[in-house]
Design an enzyme around this catalytic site. Sequence first.
Site, PDB file in Angstrom:
ATOM      1  N   LYS A   1       2.661 -32.926  76.452  1.00  0.00           N
ATOM      2  CA  LYS A   1       1.528 -31.306  76.638  1.00  0.00           C
ATOM      3  C   LYS A   1       0.477 -32.133  76.120  1.00  0.00           C
ATOM      4  O   LYS A   1       0.178 -32.654  74.787  1.00  0.00           O
ATOM      5  CB  LYS A   1       1.704 -29.901  76.051  1.00  0.00           C
TER       6      LYS A   1
ATOM      7  N   GLU B   1       9.043 -23.649  79.667  1.00  0.00           N
ATOM      8  CA  GLU B   1       9.206 -24.284  78.376  1.00  0.00           C
ATOM      9  C   GLU B   1       9.721 -24.216  77.394  1.00  0.00           C
ATOM     10  O   GLU B   1       9.958 -22.474  77.655  1.00  0.00           O
ATOM     11  CB  GLU B   1       6.921 -24.151  77.968  1.00  0.00           C
TER      12      GLU B   1
ATOM     13  N   CYS C   1       2.153 -25.417  80.889  1.00  0.00           N
ATOM     14  CA  CYS C   1       1.549 -23.836  80.186  1.00  0.00           C
ATOM     15  C   CYS C   1       0.079 -24.194  80.172  1.00  0.00           C
ATOM     16  O   CYS C   1      -0.622 -23.539  81.140  1.00  0.00           O
ATOM     17  CB  CYS C   1       2.066 -23.713  78.450  1.00  0.00           C
TER      18      CYS C   1
END
Length: 276
Positions: A120, A43, A163
């Site tokens: 995301k 990321e 993440c």
Amino acid sequence: MKSLRVAAIQLTSVANWQENIAMVEQWVAAAAQDGARLVVLPENVFLFDGKAMRSLAESDAQQEILQTVKEMAIKHAIYLVVGSHPLINRPDGELVDQHRVRQSCLVFSPSGELVKRYDKIHLFDVTVKDKAGTYKESAVIEPGDIHPSIIEVDGFKVGLTICYDVRFPELYRALSKAGADLLLVPAAFTYVTGKAHWRTLLAARAIENQCFVLGVNQCGWHNETRQTYGHSELLAPNGDLLSALEEEPGYFVFEIDESSLVECREKMPCLSHRRL
């Protein structure tokens, strides 16, 4: 049975995208030389500065970065996964509001084509006992649309996440139900939260979904307040650790094979036992 050589590249990205892309080119070349077919970057790989994401996404540098990624994929004949990169457009082409971006995982094929994009979903708005203290991704990032995102690479179905997503098992169950064999978790886990939960979360997602899980993390100090954990890892479908890095930049390459998936799922057919 089929197999796939996957690579994790662990970096200490900074606020200067030129420095970051030079590091990426070096490590991608090394991983490809070792036979990697699917190469995964962490990321925030090209910019570790949330406040500057919008300006980078609107700048002339944006096209240069994406063109360089495309050329790397072509040069090394690999699938190259950019763990996350800021984009100002939603998938439908509409602009994100002027202060934010979409944090997008981008997959480039060996022909250089952008073949998949995942934005995301879960944003890191938390308090952590470290030098940064408080994190509020929603101030600079717009959450993505809620749907599982899978790409096929040489016969393996690969699920995309980013993440903080790893703390939400329902997303991984959706990817599993969609047929995923390998789950990717490019990340920039803080040192404190990584030390506490990184391995546990990756192993849990592997065991409960009987999938390979590849967590690719940032590492080290990125500025005076932000430290990430490193420890990029590949977990087997039964949760066993297959390969790992420590807390320095580097990479590993590991060959996963279909037989491990088949054996795990046949011995303990949890996926067929699901009631919900």
